[in-house]
Design a protein around this motif. Structure first.
Motif, PDB file in Angstrom:
ATOM      1  N   UNK A 266      95.861 -25.140  -9.832  1.00  0.00           N
ATOM      2  CA  UNK A 266      94.341 -25.582 -10.164  1.00  0.00           C
ATOM      3  C   UNK A 266      93.294 -26.086  -8.840  1.00  0.00           C
ATOM      4  N   UNK A 267      92.676 -25.380  -8.430  1.00  0.00           N
ATOM      5  CA  UNK A 267      91.567 -26.403  -7.066  1.00  0.00           C
ATOM      6  C   UNK A 267      90.722 -27.544  -7.977  1.00  0.00           C
ATOM      7  N   UNK A 268      89.873 -27.910  -6.439  1.00  0.00           N
ATOM      8  CA  UNK A 268      89.208 -28.575  -7.089  1.00  0.00           C
ATOM      9  C   UNK A 268      87.172 -27.913  -7.921  1.00  0.00           C
ATOM     10  N   UNK A 269      87.273 -28.215  -8.874  1.00  0.00           N
ATOM     11  CA  UNK A 269      86.230 -27.510  -9.667  1.00  0.00           C
ATOM     12  C   UNK A 269      84.945 -27.406  -9.057  1.00  0.00           C
ATOM     13  N   UNK A 270      84.784 -28.117  -8.200  1.00  0.00           N
ATOM     14  CA  UNK A 270      83.217 -28.181  -7.751  1.00  0.00           C
ATOM     15  C   UNK A 270      82.621 -27.821  -6.327  1.00  0.00           C
ATOM     16  N   UNK A 271      84.133 -27.050  -6.268  1.00  0.00           N
ATOM     17  CA  UNK A 271      84.135 -27.027  -4.732  1.00  0.00           C
ATOM     18  C   UNK A 271      83.823 -25.506  -4.805  1.00  0.00           C
TER      19      UNK A 271
ATOM     20  N   UNK B  87      98.919 -15.309 -12.317  1.00  0.00           N
ATOM     21  CA  UNK B  87      98.656 -15.924 -11.063  1.00  0.00           C
ATOM     22  C   UNK B  87      98.680 -18.037 -11.427  1.00  0.00           C
ATOM     23  N   UNK B  88      97.096 -17.664 -12.477  1.00  0.00           N
ATOM     24  CA  UNK B  88      96.748 -19.113 -13.077  1.00  0.00           C
ATOM     25  C   UNK B  88      96.898 -19.342 -13.204  1.00  0.00           C
ATOM     26  N   UNK B  89      98.740 -19.015 -14.256  1.00  0.00           N
ATOM     27  CA  UNK B  89      99.554 -20.220 -14.710  1.00  0.00           C
ATOM     28  C   UNK B  89     100.392 -20.536 -13.953  1.00  0.00           C
ATOM     29  N   UNK B  90     100.004 -20.190 -12.500  1.00  0.00           N
ATOM     30  CA  UNK B  90     100.871 -20.422 -11.889  1.00  0.00           C
ATOM     31  C   UNK B  90     102.508 -19.782 -11.211  1.00  0.00           C
ATOM     32  N   UNK B  91     102.812 -18.643 -12.048  1.00  0.00           N
ATOM     33  CA  UNK B  91     103.123 -17.630 -12.381  1.00  0.00           C
ATOM     34  C   UNK B  91     103.908 -16.601 -10.732  1.00  0.00           C
ATOM     35  N   UNK B  92     104.559 -15.810 -10.750  1.00  0.00           N
ATOM     36  CA  UNK B  92     104.788 -14.846  -9.828  1.00  0.00           C
ATOM     37  C   UNK B  92     105.006 -13.337 -10.799  1.00  0.00           C
ATOM     38  N   UNK B  93     103.805 -13.116  -9.882  1.00  0.00           N
ATOM     39  CA  UNK B  93     103.523 -11.528 -11.135  1.00  0.00           C
ATOM     40  C   UNK B  93     104.298 -10.572  -9.928  1.00  0.00           C
ATOM     41  N   UNK B  94     104.871 -10.451 -10.603  1.00  0.00           N
ATOM     42  CA  UNK B  94     106.276  -8.746 -10.658  1.00  0.00           C
ATOM     43  C   UNK B  94     105.432  -7.637 -11.112  1.00  0.00           C
ATOM     44  N   UNK B  95     105.192  -6.472 -10.366  1.00  0.00           N
ATOM     45  CA  UNK B  95     104.345  -5.290 -11.444  1.00  0.00           C
ATOM     46  C   UNK B  95     105.606  -3.835 -10.657  1.00  0.00           C
TER      47      UNK B  95
ATOM     48  N   UNK C  86      99.650 -24.182  -6.706  1.00  0.00           N
ATOM     49  CA  UNK C  86     100.698 -23.950  -6.258  1.00  0.00           C
ATOM     50  C   UNK C  86     100.259 -23.862  -4.805  1.00  0.00           C
ATOM     51  N   UNK C  87     101.588 -23.756  -3.616  1.00  0.00           N
ATOM     52  CA  UNK C  87     101.234 -24.382  -2.097  1.00  0.00           C
ATOM     53  C   UNK C  87     101.333 -23.020  -1.175  1.00  0.00           C
ATOM     54  N   UNK C  88     100.900 -22.783  -0.238  1.00  0.00           N
ATOM     55  CA  UNK C  88     101.295 -21.506   0.850  1.00  0.00           C
ATOM     56  C   UNK C  88     102.845 -20.646   0.833  1.00  0.00           C
ATOM     57  N   UNK C  89     103.386 -21.339   1.059  1.00  0.00           N
ATOM     58  CA  UNK C  89     104.827 -20.962   0.278  1.00  0.00           C
ATOM     59  C   UNK C  89     104.838 -20.633  -0.618  1.00  0.00           C
TER      60      UNK C  89
ATOM     61  N   UNK D  25     104.092 -14.427  -0.093  1.00  0.00           N
ATOM     62  CA  UNK D  25     103.859 -16.114  -1.173  1.00  0.00           C
ATOM     63  C   UNK D  25     101.911 -16.337  -0.453  1.00  0.00           C
ATOM     64  N   UNK D  26     101.757 -16.468  -1.704  1.00  0.00           N
ATOM     65  CA  UNK D  26     100.378 -16.946  -1.404  1.00  0.00           C
ATOM     66  C   UNK D  26      99.709 -17.300  -0.013  1.00  0.00           C
ATOM     67  N   UNK D  27     100.680 -17.514   0.779  1.00  0.00           N
ATOM     68  CA  UNK D  27      99.890 -17.529   2.040  1.00  0.00           C
ATOM     69  C   UNK D  27      99.399 -16.385   2.723  1.00  0.00           C
ATOM     70  N   UNK D  28     100.961 -15.298   2.849  1.00  0.00           N
ATOM     71  CA  UNK D  28     100.208 -13.658   3.545  1.00  0.00           C
ATOM     72  C   UNK D  28      98.807 -13.028   2.351  1.00  0.00           C
ATOM     73  N   UNK D  29      98.747 -13.399   0.834  1.00  0.00           N
ATOM     74  CA  UNK D  29      97.565 -13.223   0.004  1.00  0.00           C
ATOM     75  C   UNK D  29      96.581 -13.676   0.772  1.00  0.00           C
ATOM     76  N   UNK D  30      96.452 -14.608   1.300  1.00  0.00           N
ATOM     77  CA  UNK D  30      95.212 -15.449   1.533  1.00  0.00           C
ATOM     78  C   UNK D  30      95.277 -14.765   2.699  1.00  0.00           C
ATOM     79  N   UNK D  31      96.250 -14.752   3.803  1.00  0.00           N
ATOM     80  CA  UNK D  31      95.813 -13.669   5.096  1.00  0.00           C
ATOM     81  C   UNK D  31      95.090 -12.830   5.354  1.00  0.00           C
TER      82      UNK D  31
END
Length: 497
Positions: free
Chosen positions: A1-6, A88-96, A152-155, A176-182
């Motif tokens: 979970x990130x900074x709620x003020x960002x 994703x909000x729970x830090x889990x991995x979506x497996x569709x 969660x981190x980028x990898x 990874x999250x890094x790939x989706x961030x790109x």
């Protein structure tokens, strides 16, 4: 979970942000804006954020730990999208999972990703030894507490996408999250005001590369339960769609609609295409009749390199898939793994910031899909055969696995398909290699159309070289395709056998 003020703008301008944090920021800043339309249903960013929290809380209540896979099975729906994002909000991995897979395949996928929970629609209540939640009873399952933050981190894994299975048993591709961030970060800023038409399934990476960036930037998604050309046109006009990602067979069916020209599609600014061969003739038709940019992307669900062709800017290059995107390293190698000289044919390998971690639980398959250059840099094998022209545009010749070696000569099915498609009585076609005692392999064609096979076969072979000629030709009511329009050549080979 990130900074709620960002703010959303600050997150998007940074080096890394998660999609759940971006959605939370949009909920604070534009909470009343529609995030997703689905039929008569609609959900705002504020409602989306609250529902993601409720799903994350319920997952944690049921003992689903961060990093665990959450399996989702069924056609696209609003509830499907909510579970994906809530996981994703729970830090889990979506497996569709693809509903087109057999029950045994689906059970194997659930076991492969070790998902402790499966969300499913009414038509896919498969037998698996894990907790199951019906998507149409999601409200009864939801909780009302506040989820525990799950950083969660980028990898860390974002999702596991199971391959389409056109070549055999689906493999779990860990992204990874890094790939989706790109994917989010490289999207044009216009995605923030976009109305993105989504007409491919949510279990497909093709869908996610437009669905996720739209939500990441705060745009609006129009999610269709299934694709039907006339309904797509009606919904696009109604919602004033501005961006869409479609596969070639969808463009083909839309452009063939006899009422296409009466629909107002002037709101479109960007249409993209990927996942299957996109003929130059079809690109030209879309350019001529559908407003906005037409952009073709070529790449892999596994990641690697991506090329881009802005068709409006390069009408003389419609037979290509364009040039590598900035920051993408795409090379061609021979069977021994050596780079080939410019202008020669080779297997496509690519490297970028958007690459899979690997195939889930399949180290050997991951190694087989990997190539290292002399400096030790990791590339993904795309499995395609191509050639760069003098201007750096890449022409794809075929899938390496589909290459036909007949009498010692390389025969590219795409060359034969281009000739076959040129017959006026052929609406759709595909060519595969089948075993031959005389030649080792020989090409056989399949087509959809009104002409007689013998006549079309003679017509095609008169235009083909001696080593290319079709040994047989069969007419079908339709070609077997997966949910994103790829022809299932394995099914054609099996049918012929």
């Amino acid at each position: 979970m990130g900074d709620t003020d960002t703010t959303a703008a600050a997150l998007l301008a940074g080096d890394f942000a998660t999609l759940p944090d971006l959605i939370r920021a949009h909920a604070r800043e534009r909470g009343a804006k529609p995030a997703i339309h689905f039929g008569e249903q609609s959900i705002t960013y504020a409602e989306l954020d609250r529902t993601m929290n409720r799903i994350a809380f319920a997952l944690q209540r049921d003992g689903v730990q961060p990093g665990a896979a959450v399996a989702i099975l069924g056609p696209s729906s609003l509830d499907y999208a909510l579970v994906f994002l809530g996981a994703l909000r729970a830090g889990c991995v979506a497996a569709p999972l693809a509903p087109s897979a057999t029950p045994d395949q689906l059970a194997a996928m659930v076991a492969d990703c070790a998902a402790p929970i499966l969300f499913h629609d009414a038509a896919h209540d498969i037998a698996v030894p894990v907790r199951k939640v019906a998507l149409d009873a999601l409200d009864d399952w939801l909780g009302d507490g506040t989820p525990v933050p799950a950083p969660v981190g980028p990898q860390d894994p974002f999702n596991i996408i199971y391959s389409s299975g056109t070549t055999g048993t689906p493999k779990g591709i860990v992204q990874p999250h890094a790939m989706r961030w790109v994917h989010i970060a490289r999207a044009p800023a216009g995605f923030g005001e976009a109305v993105t038409m989504v007409a491919t399934p949510l279990y497909s990476n093709t869908t996610l590369v437009s669905f996720l960036p739209t939500l990441g930037w705060g745009g609006t998604v129009v999610l269709l339960a299934r694709f039907e050309a006339r309904d797509y046109l009606v919904q696009a006009e109604k919602h004033r769609g501005s961006i869409t990602m479609l596969v070639p067979v969808q463009y083909q069916r839309i452009m063939a609609d006899p009422e296409f020209d009466r629909f107002d599609l002037s709101s479109f600014t960007l249409k993209t295409c990927t996942s299957a061969p996109f003929s130059a003739a079809l690109k030209a038709d879309v350019l001529a009749r559908w407003p906005g940019l037409l952009v073709e992307y070529y790449g892999m669900t596994e990641g690697g390199g991506t090329t881009i062709l802005v068709c409006n800017a390069h009408p003389d290059k419609l037979h290509t898939v364009g040039k590598p995107l900035e920051g993408q390293d795409i090379r061609l190698i021979d069977d021994e793994g050596h780079e080939v000289p410019q202008g020669e044919v080779g297997e496509v390998v690519g490297r970028s910031a958007a690459m899979m971690t690997g195939y889930h639980g399949r180290a050997e398959a991951t190694d087989a899909a990997t190539w290292y250059d002399p400096a030790g840099n990791r590339f993904i094998r795309h499995g395609d055969i191509g050639r760069f022209d003098d201007e750096g545009f890449l022409t794809l010749l075929d899938r390496k696995k589909d290459l036909i070696i007949s009498g010692g000569f390389n025969v590219y099915p795409s060359d034969l398909e281009a000739v076959l498609a040129g017959h006026p009585d052929v609406a759709d076609c595909s060519v595969v290699g089948v075993p031959s005692e005389q030649w080792g392999e020989t090409p056989v064609g399949f087509y959809v159309g009104s002409g007689q096979p013998a006549e079309i076969l003679d017509w095609c072979n008169a235009k083909l070289g001696k080593t290319q000629r079709l040994a047989d030709l069969h007419r079908l009511e339709e070609l077997p395709r997966n949910a994103i329009g790829k022809v299932l050549k394995r099914a054609l080979r099996d049918r012929y056998a």
